[in-house]
Design a protein around this motif. Structure first.
Motif, PDB file in Angstrom:
ATOM      1  N   MET A   1       0.820  -1.221   0.000  1.00 33.19           N
ATOM      2  CA  MET A   1       0.000   0.000   0.000  1.00 33.19           C
ATOM      3  C   MET A   1       0.852   1.269   0.000  1.00 33.19           C
ATOM      4  SD  MET A   1      -3.082  -1.212   2.570  1.00 33.19           S
ATOM      5  CE  MET A   1      -4.112   0.215   2.194  1.00 33.19           C
ATOM      6  N   ASP A   2       2.148   1.091  -0.211  1.00 32.97           N
ATOM      7  CA  ASP A   2       3.098   2.206  -0.380  1.00 32.97           C
ATOM      8  C   ASP A   2       3.219   3.122   0.836  1.00 32.97           C
ATOM      9  OD1 ASP A   2       3.990   1.507  -2.916  1.00 32.97           O
ATOM     10  OD2 ASP A   2       2.356   2.559  -3.910  1.00 32.97           O
ATOM     11  N   TYR A   3       2.993   2.590   2.033  1.00 35.93           N
ATOM     12  CA  TYR A   3       3.251   3.381   3.228  1.00 35.93           C
ATOM     13  C   TYR A   3       4.752   3.438   3.528  1.00 35.93           C
ATOM     14  CZ  TYR A   3      -1.753   3.316   4.289  1.00 35.93           C
ATOM     15  OH  TYR A   3      -3.106   3.489   4.241  1.00 35.93           O
ATOM     16  N   LEU A   4       5.454   2.364   3.168  1.00 34.75           N
ATOM     17  CA  LEU A   4       6.882   2.272   3.459  1.00 34.75           C
ATOM     18  C   LEU A   4       7.688   2.944   2.348  1.00 34.75           C
ATOM     19  CD1 LEU A   4       9.090   1.076   5.310  1.00 34.75           C
ATOM     20  CD2 LEU A   4       9.028  -0.984   3.892  1.00 34.75           C
ATOM     21  N   PRO A   5       8.446   4.008   2.650  1.00 33.05           N
ATOM     22  CA  PRO A   5       9.226   4.693   1.620  1.00 33.05           C
ATOM     23  C   PRO A   5      10.550   3.965   1.335  1.00 33.05           C
ATOM     24  CG  PRO A   5       9.530   5.768   3.725  1.00 33.05           C
ATOM     25  CD  PRO A   5       8.552   4.647   3.965  1.00 33.05           C
ATOM     26  N   ALA A   6      11.132   4.254   0.176  1.00 27.29           N
ATOM     27  CA  ALA A   6      12.435   3.690  -0.217  1.00 27.29           C
ATOM     28  C   ALA A   6      12.485   2.193   0.070  1.00 27.29           C
ATOM     29  CB  ALA A   6      13.565   4.420   0.517  1.00 27.29           C
ATOM     30  N   LYS A   7      11.388   1.504  -0.255  1.00 25.62           N
ATOM     31  CA  LYS A   7      11.248   0.106   0.159  1.00 25.62           C
ATOM     32  C   LYS A   7      12.088  -0.874  -0.650  1.00 25.62           C
ATOM     33  CE  LYS A   7       6.912  -0.066  -2.441  1.00 25.62           C
ATOM     34  NZ  LYS A   7       5.481  -0.416  -2.395  1.00 25.62           N
ATOM     35  N   SER A   8      12.552  -0.482  -1.820  1.00 29.15           N
ATOM     36  CA  SER A   8      13.426  -1.370  -2.589  1.00 29.15           C
ATOM     37  C   SER A   8      14.903  -1.076  -2.335  1.00 29.15           C
ATOM     38  CB  SER A   8      13.143  -1.239  -4.088  1.00 29.15           C
ATOM     39  OG  SER A   8      13.477   0.058  -4.545  1.00 29.15           O
ATOM     40  N   THR A   9      15.172   0.020  -1.617  1.00 32.21           N
ATOM     41  CA  THR A   9      16.563   0.408  -1.369  1.00 32.21           C
ATOM     42  C   THR A   9      16.867   0.414   0.134  1.00 32.21           C
ATOM     43  OG1 THR A   9      15.833   2.735  -1.542  1.00 32.21           O
ATOM     44  CG2 THR A   9      16.780   1.728  -3.509  1.00 32.21           C
ATOM     45  N   ASP A  10      16.768   1.582   0.758  1.00 32.18           N
ATOM     46  CA  ASP A  10      17.188   1.712   2.156  1.00 32.18           C
ATOM     47  C   ASP A  10      16.414   0.798   3.106  1.00 32.18           C
ATOM     48  OD1 ASP A  10      18.757   3.629   1.086  1.00 32.18           O
ATOM     49  OD2 ASP A  10      17.842   5.332   2.102  1.00 32.18           O
ATOM     50  N   PHE A  11      15.112   0.639   2.873  1.00 31.85           N
ATOM     51  CA  PHE A  11      14.259  -0.056   3.850  1.00 31.85           C
ATOM     52  C   PHE A  11      13.740  -1.400   3.343  1.00 31.85           C
ATOM     53  CE2 PHE A  11      14.108   4.422   5.002  1.00 31.85           C
ATOM     54  CZ  PHE A  11      14.428   4.362   6.355  1.00 31.85           C
ATOM     55  N   ILE A  12      14.537  -2.080   2.535  1.00 35.33           N
ATOM     56  CA  ILE A  12      14.088  -3.384   2.033  1.00 35.33           C
ATOM     57  C   ILE A  12      14.038  -4.422   3.147  1.00 35.33           C
ATOM     58  CG2 ILE A  12      16.367  -4.310   1.386  1.00 35.33           C
ATOM     59  CD1 ILE A  12      14.920  -5.289  -1.239  1.00 35.33           C
ATOM     60  N   PHE A  13      14.813  -4.207   4.210  1.00 36.95           N
ATOM     61  CA  PHE A  13      14.730  -5.134   5.342  1.00 36.95           C
ATOM     62  C   PHE A  13      13.358  -5.047   5.995  1.00 36.95           C
ATOM     63  CE2 PHE A  13      15.421  -6.409   9.795  1.00 36.95           C
ATOM     64  CZ  PHE A  13      15.974  -7.670   9.586  1.00 36.95           C
ATOM     65  N   GLY A  14      12.714  -3.868   5.935  1.00 42.45           N
ATOM     66  CA  GLY A  14      11.347  -3.741   6.441  1.00 42.45           C
ATOM     67  C   GLY A  14      10.375  -4.581   5.641  1.00 42.45           C
ATOM     68  N   VAL A  15      10.583  -4.649   4.308  1.00 44.14           N
ATOM     69  CA  VAL A  15       9.744  -5.498   3.445  1.00 44.14           C
ATOM     70  C   VAL A  15       9.943  -6.970   3.802  1.00 44.14           C
ATOM     71  CG1 VAL A  15       9.288  -6.197   1.058  1.00 44.14           C
ATOM     72  CG2 VAL A  15       9.843  -3.808   1.577  1.00 44.14           C
ATOM     73  N   ILE A  16      11.186  -7.374   3.989  1.00 38.85           N
ATOM     74  CA  ILE A  16      11.489  -8.763   4.344  1.00 38.85           C
ATOM     75  C   ILE A  16      10.824  -9.129   5.665  1.00 38.85           C
ATOM     76  CG2 ILE A  16      13.342 -10.368   4.956  1.00 38.85           C
ATOM     77  CD1 ILE A  16      15.187  -8.681   3.121  1.00 38.85           C
ATOM     78  N   SER A  17      10.958  -8.257   6.657  1.00 39.52           N
ATOM     79  CA  SER A  17      10.400  -8.543   7.984  1.00 39.52           C
ATOM     80  C   SER A  17       8.882  -8.596   7.963  1.00 39.52           C
ATOM     81  CB  SER A  17      10.869  -7.478   8.983  1.00 39.52           C
ATOM     82  OG  SER A  17      12.271  -7.463   9.082  1.00 39.52           O
ATOM     83  N   GLU A  18       8.252  -7.713   7.183  1.00 38.92           N
ATOM     84  CA  GLU A  18       6.791  -7.685   7.150  1.00 38.92           C
ATOM     85  C   GLU A  18       6.228  -8.913   6.446  1.00 38.92           C
ATOM     86  OE1 GLU A  18       3.211  -4.579   6.058  1.00 38.92           O
ATOM     87  OE2 GLU A  18       4.939  -4.685   4.714  1.00 38.92           O
ATOM     88  N   GLU A  19       6.821  -9.302   5.332  1.00 36.74           N
ATOM     89  CA  GLU A  19       6.243 -10.387   4.531  1.00 36.74           C
ATOM     90  C   GLU A  19       6.727 -11.775   4.958  1.00 36.74           C
ATOM     91  OE1 GLU A  19       6.713  -9.501   0.387  1.00 36.74           O
ATOM     92  OE2 GLU A  19       5.241  -7.864   0.494  1.00 36.74           O
ATOM     93  N   LEU A  20       7.938 -11.868   5.493  1.00 36.59           N
ATOM     94  CA  LEU A  20       8.487 -13.179   5.886  1.00 36.59           C
ATOM     95  C   LEU A  20       8.610 -13.335   7.389  1.00 36.59           C
ATOM     96  CD1 LEU A  20      11.278 -13.553   3.165  1.00 36.59           C
ATOM     97  CD2 LEU A  20       8.859 -14.204   3.049  1.00 36.59           C
ATOM     98  N   GLY A  21       8.321 -12.268   8.126  1.00 34.10           N
ATOM     99  CA  GLY A  21       8.311 -12.343   9.581  1.00 34.10           C
ATOM    100  C   GLY A  21       9.695 -12.395  10.202  1.00 34.10           C
ATOM    101  N   PHE A  22       9.694 -12.544  11.519  1.00 31.00           N
ATOM    102  CA  PHE A  22      10.953 -12.604  12.271  1.00 31.00           C
ATOM    103  C   PHE A  22      11.803 -13.785  11.820  1.00 31.00           C
ATOM    104  CE2 PHE A  22      13.330 -14.287  15.926  1.00 31.00           C
ATOM    105  CZ  PHE A  22      14.098 -13.181  16.252  1.00 31.00           C
TER     106      PHE A  22
END
Length: 437
Positions: free
Chosen positions: A318-339
């Motif tokens: 939903m595009d709330y997370l900025p720079a999600k393919s670069t600086d904050f890709i770890f946030g994408v990993i954590s959200e979709e694949l969990g801890f």
């Protein structure tokens, strides 16, 4: 089996006896006088073992000879190579998820192309004898300085990235500071290998500081604080491994800590002090400077243990997370694949870093050892900083997560760096029980 045991005993016992005699000789007369003899013995031992194995292979295993291909397969560090490829492929998979809402696969295509190019260069670098780089140290250093100067002249990125860090050729962008990192590892490792016996002499330390100082000054002019910190961390790790005296470490550390408040008050600009305040408390600017970190922490926390599923992350899709393919890709990993998924990736990254330091430990010369330490320390800082900023423990500096963050330059350079480590491992000469270098 008994026949094999007796034959091998007969082959290797003479070598063992000679080494024992020489060891007693070292204790009696000192190591320096017998160093040349040990080196000659080591070379003879290697030739002896190779030909004995071939003879025994013919007698007992009915083999004509040991093929060059089988030797390559045995000496190549497959674990490090496969780990690098898996992380890079995983990066492409997560970039697809992070850029899915753009309805364009250009990022995936670029990263896939960089993966292919990087893999080829990694293999070429591995089989290239890294010791030949000693003859290219000056051109490599000049090249690093030249591209850092060039980015100041024709570089772009002020509006989008906050630093003049990129050189663009049409649709292709190159980040010179990433290339300069590998150049620095090669040149500084060679410099350090030449002077490490005199590492605690003031003039030697001054020369090493000038070596890194020229590059740091050019990077500071962009300004690219994140890359500058990577260089500083590599410098500290390499100097520590070279056994710099604590008479330098302790005073510099004390002065650095004591001067922090003065630097904060009198050196830093107003906007820089504000960024530090927002880092310590993102809620001071929840819709501006603190927005990225707040959204990243929400993404990391919402993934919980097992994650929401691939392509199912709400912060991501939903595009709330900025720079999600670069600086904050770890946030994408954590959200979709969990801890669990995030920790598997972190463990894989730390295994890769561990292998770099392990190969450094086994390197048969100082140049190779410092190259591996430089690459390992670079990867270590990248992982620590990127993961740390995604969970709010480190300031946002734009440092990529190795092999996973979108960026062709970063991926290719990281794979070349791993190629250097593989080269050290592949060209490492077998060591005896004696330390003869």
């Amino acid at each position: 089996m008994q026949t094999h045991f007796f034959v091998y005993s007969a082959v290797y016992l003479p070598l063992i006896n000679i080494k024992i005699v020489l060891l007693h000789g070292i204790k009696t007369f000192g190591k320096n006088k017998l160093e040349k003899i040990l080196k000659i013995l080591l070379k003879l031992e290697l030739c002896y073992i190779i030909y004995v194995h071939r003879i025994l292979g013919v007698i007992f295993l009915k083999k004509k000879s040991v093929s060059k291909k089988s030797v390559i397969l045995m000496e190549f560090d497959w674990f490090l190579f496969i780990l690098t490829i898996l992380l890079s492929i995983f990066g492409v998979v997560m970039i697809y998820s992070a850029t899915r809402t753009t309805h364009s696969n250009i990022n995936v295509i670029v990263q896939s192309g960089a993966l292919i190019i990087g893999c080829a260069l990694m293999i070429v670098t591995c089989f290239f004898d890294y010791e030949q780089l000693k003859n290219l140290v000056k051109p490599i250093y000049i090249f690093a300085v030249a591209i850092l100067i060039l980015v100041l002249i024709i570089g772009v990125g002020n509006n989008e990235w906050g630093a003049k860090s990129w050189i663009r050729f049409g649709a292709i962008g190159i980040q010179p500071s990433e290339i300069a990192k590998v150049c620095f590892i090669i040149t500084f490792s060679y410099h350090l290998s030449k002077v490490h016996d005199d590492i605690n002499k003031p003039l030697v330390i001054l020369g090493l500081l000038l070596h890194i100082g020229a590059l740091l000054a050019l990077i500071a002019l962009q300004p690219d604080v994140g890359s500058a910190l990577v260089f500083v961390f590599m410098f500290i790790c390499l100097m520590f491994v070279a056994k710099i005296s604590y008479k330098y470490i302790i005073p510099i550390s004390v002065v650095g800590i004591v001067s922090l408040p003065l630097i904060y008050k009198y050196v830093l600009a107003e906007h820089q002090r504000w960024r530090i305040q927002v880092f310590l408390n993102p809620d001071l600017a929840p819709l501006k400077e603190g927005y990225n970190v707040i959204q990243s922490k929400i993404a990391v926390g919402s993934g919980q243990l097992w994650g929401k599923g691939y392509l199912q992350g709400t912060q991501n899709q939903m595009d709330y997370l900025p720079a999600k393919s670069t600086d904050f890709i770890f946030g994408v990993i954590s959200e979709e694949l969990g801890f669990i998924g995030a920790m598997i990736i972190v463990v894989m990254l730390f295994l890769l870093i561990y292998k770099c330091f392990k190969i450094a430990q086994k390197a048969d010369n100082a140049f190779g050892r410092y190259i591996c330490v430089g690459v390992g320390s670079m990867m270590l800082f990248h992982v620590f900083e990127n993961v740390g900023m995604c969970i709010g423990l480190m300031p946002v500096t734009g440092i990529p997560l190795p092999f996973i963050t979108y960026g062709g330059t970063s991926l290719v350079v990281n794979m070349i760096a791993i190629g250097l480590v593989l080269s050290v491992a592949y060209h490492n000469k077998p060591r005896s029980v004696f330390d003869v270098y």
